[in-house]
Design a protein around this motif. Structure first.
Motif, mmCIF file in Angstrom:
data_model
loop_
_atom_site.group_PDB
_atom_site.id
_atom_site.type_symbol
_atom_site.label_atom_id
_atom_site.label_comp_id
_atom_site.label_asym_id
_atom_site.label_seq_id
_atom_site.Cartn_x
_atom_site.Cartn_y
_atom_site.Cartn_z
ATOM 1 N N GLY A 184 0.816 -1.213 0.000
ATOM 2 C CA GLY A 184 0.000 0.000 0.000
ATOM 3 C C GLY A 184 0.844 1.256 0.000
ATOM 4 N N LEU A 185 1.901 1.272 0.828
ATOM 5 C CA LEU A 185 2.774 2.443 0.880
ATOM 6 C C LEU A 185 3.493 2.660 -0.448
ATOM 7 N N SER A 186 3.989 1.576 -1.054
ATOM 8 C CA SER A 186 4.719 1.712 -2.317
ATOM 9 C C SER A 186 3.818 2.238 -3.427
ATOM 10 N N LEU A 187 2.597 1.677 -3.530
ATOM 11 C CA LEU A 187 1.683 2.143 -4.570
ATOM 12 C C LEU A 187 1.247 3.583 -4.314
ATOM 13 N N TYR A 188 1.069 3.941 -3.074
ATOM 14 C CA TYR A 188 0.723 5.325 -2.735
ATOM 15 C C TYR A 188 1.828 6.276 -3.193
ATOM 16 N N ARG A 189 3.096 5.916 -2.914
ATOM 17 C CA ARG A 189 4.203 6.781 -3.311
ATOM 18 C C ARG A 189 4.318 6.886 -4.832
ATOM 19 N N VAL A 190 4.006 5.797 -5.540
ATOM 20 C CA VAL A 190 4.040 5.842 -7.000
ATOM 21 C C VAL A 190 3.009 6.837 -7.521
ATOM 22 N N VAL A 191 1.795 6.772 -6.997
ATOM 23 C CA VAL A 191 0.756 7.712 -7.411
ATOM 24 C C VAL A 191 1.165 9.143 -7.059
ATOM 25 N N GLN A 192 1.722 9.323 -5.869
ATOM 26 C CA GLN A 192 2.143 10.648 -5.445
ATOM 27 C C GLN A 192 3.209 11.225 -6.385
ATOM 28 N N GLU A 193 4.205 10.410 -6.734
ATOM 29 C CA GLU A 193 5.268 10.875 -7.628
ATOM 30 C C GLU A 193 4.726 11.134 -9.025
ATOM 31 N N ALA A 194 3.816 10.281 -9.503
ATOM 32 C CA ALA A 194 3.261 10.464 -10.843
ATOM 33 C C ALA A 194 2.454 11.761 -10.930
ATOM 34 N N LEU A 195 1.642 12.057 -9.915
ATOM 35 C CA LEU A 195 0.874 13.304 -9.925
ATOM 36 C C LEU A 195 1.786 14.515 -9.808
ATOM 37 N N THR A 196 2.872 14.383 -9.066
ATOM 38 C CA THR A 196 3.845 15.477 -8.993
ATOM 39 C C THR A 196 4.455 15.745 -10.360
ATOM 40 N N ASN A 197 4.785 14.688 -11.098
ATOM 41 C CA ASN A 197 5.332 14.867 -12.440
ATOM 42 C C ASN A 197 4.320 15.500 -13.384
ATOM 43 N N VAL A 198 3.041 15.179 -13.202
ATOM 44 C CA VAL A 198 2.013 15.806 -14.032
ATOM 45 C C VAL A 198 1.983 17.311 -13.788
ATOM 46 N N ARG A 199 2.063 17.703 -12.509
ATOM 47 C CA ARG A 199 2.038 19.132 -12.194
ATOM 48 C C ARG A 199 3.266 19.850 -12.736
ATOM 49 N N LYS A 200 4.413 19.181 -12.700
ATOM 50 C CA LYS A 200 5.661 19.838 -13.103
ATOM 51 C C LYS A 200 5.872 19.854 -14.603
ATOM 52 N N HIS A 201 5.525 18.745 -15.285
ATOM 53 C CA HIS A 201 5.996 18.564 -16.651
ATOM 54 C C HIS A 201 4.893 18.419 -17.693
ATOM 55 N N ALA A 202 3.652 18.146 -17.291
ATOM 56 C CA ALA A 202 2.630 17.831 -18.287
ATOM 57 C C ALA A 202 2.013 19.065 -18.917
ATOM 58 N N GLY A 203 2.308 20.265 -18.384
ATOM 59 C CA GLY A 203 1.706 21.468 -18.938
ATOM 60 C C GLY A 203 0.226 21.557 -18.571
ATOM 61 N N GLN A 204 -0.569 22.021 -19.524
ATOM 62 C CA GLN A 204 -2.011 22.182 -19.291
ATOM 63 C C GLN A 204 -2.729 20.859 -19.571
#
Length: 398
Positions: free
Chosen positions: A299-319
């Motif tokens: 659960g912790l590992s999958l949570y961190r994966v989602v957290q990192e993926a959403l962070t990358n969306v905010r930083k790099h995905a643009g609009q």
């Protein structure tokens, strides 16, 4: 400021630009020789020699960046002879351009020698022109001022280019040193964490070996004592796992150790993670039957994966207009998939970054895997899955 395409082409092809300049000035110089092309009434009649001098005073500018000193040595005598013979000309503009080129495209030693030779050769000529009334004092002073001003302008431009180049080099060196320092700090931190992990695991495993040996020897003669030893063995193992999670948590998140006192996120915490930032609209869906007890490490590992993926969306995905998180429960594994329709190529550059490497390392610790890459139709996709069999077997053995 946006430049027009012809100007961009000329900047990319300086030799062609100089040839065009020399051709235009040569045409102007030839046309200026003919009567009626100038307001000067006592100008000499043009001839072939005047045409050759006019071309000699303009055509060498085609090679001004390649051989600036030679161009100046060719233009100056031609222009002075035209003036002394009272021929009409295009003026001293070619000479000013040649002086500017020498100041802007030669080194300090070459400029100094050129100024000395030019001054020594020009001063007697100018004095002779004054004596024979070929030059007026006003024209002489204004010409000298223009020549000196042109030389200073070219020299300042070269100094400016040198300063810009030195600043760019210093910035490149500073960036390289900063990267080296950051890499060294990461290596030092990893070494420190490795030593701490070694101490924790070595101490705990030593105790577990001792307790397992005591339980083995007393399991027949003293069952109660063996049970106590096994309970101590279990407690020591749990304590070692807690210490391991704490140290790895500090390594991954960079947070102070006191933050580990808070409860660790679980798979059910993804809902709060999705709703945490109202600026990013995320659609969360689930499929399958959730197991009664998802292992905390999974659960912790999958949570961190989602957290990192959403962070990358905010930083790099643009609009990004659509971001989706899907949790899939299967009989022997659980997986999460994060997709977006943003600029996937921007994130691709960061595949070697700490965040995505951390995803893979974290999932490997619990026996899972993660795949990252562009998705069909544009955007980016992260998919991580982890097995449930390890946790099931461990619960069954307790």
């Amino acid at each position: 400021m946006r430049r027009f395409p012809p100007i961009q082409w000329l900047r990319r092809h300086p030799l062609a630009a100089d040839c065009i300049l020399a051709f235009v000035l040569a045409v102007i110089g030839i046309l200026a020789l003919w009567p009626g092309s100038s307001h000067v009434t006592d100008a000499a009649d043009p001839n072939a020699f005047a045409a050759v001098l006019s071309i000699g005073a303009t055509a060498p500018l085609a090679l001004r960046r390649l051989h600036p000193i030679a161009v100046l040595a060719a233009i100056a005598p031609s222009q002075l002879i035209l003036d002394f013979l009272s021929f009409n000309s295009a003026g001293w503009l070619p000479l000013f351009i040649a002086v500017y080129t020498v100041a802007a495209h030669t080194n300090g030693h070459q400029r100094a020698n050129t100024v000395k030779v030019f001054a020594v050769g020009l001063i007697p000529v100018l004095i002779g022109g004054l004596v024979h009334s070929k030059l007026h004092i006003g024209e002489l002073i204004s010409s000298i001022v223009f020549v000196i001003g042109t030389f200073i302008l070219g020299d300042n431009l070269q100094r400016r280019r040198r300063q810009v180049a030195e600043a760019a080099e210093r910035a490149s060196i500073a960036t390289h040193q900063r990267d080296l320092l950051a890499r060294q700090q990461v290596q030092d931190e990893r070494a420190r964490i490795a030593r701490e992990l070694h101490d924790v695991v070595a101490h705990s495993v030593s105790l577990m070996i001792i307790q397992a040996g005591a339980a083995r020897r007393s399991i027949t003669a003293a069952p109660l004592q063996a049970e106590t030893a096994l309970r101590d063995l279990e407690a020591t193992g749990r304590h070692a796992m807690d210490e391991l999670r704490r140290v790895l948590g500090v390594l991954r998140t960079g947070e102070p150790e006191g933050s580990e006192l808070a409860p660790q996120p679980t798979l059910s915490s993804i809902r709060n993670l999705v709703d945490d930032d109202p600026s990013l609209h995320v659609e969360l869906t689930e499929s399958g039957n959730p197991p009664d007890d998802v292992p905390s490490s999974v659960g912790l590992s999958l949570y961190r994966v989602v957290q990192e993926a959403l962070t990358n969306v905010r930083k790099h995905a643009g609009q990004a207009k659509h971001v989706a998180v899907h949790i899939s429960y299967e009989p022997h594994q659980v997986s999460v998939q994060i997709t977006d329709d943003g600029r996937g190529a921007s994130v691709a550059v960061n595949q070697g970054g700490h965040g995505l490497v951390g995803m893979r390392e974290r999932m490997a610790l619990c026996g899972g895997s993660v795949t990252v890459g562009p998705r069909q139709g544009g955007g980016w996709q992260v998919r991580a899955s982890a097995p449930l069999t390890m946790a099931t077997s461990s619960r069954g053995s307790e």
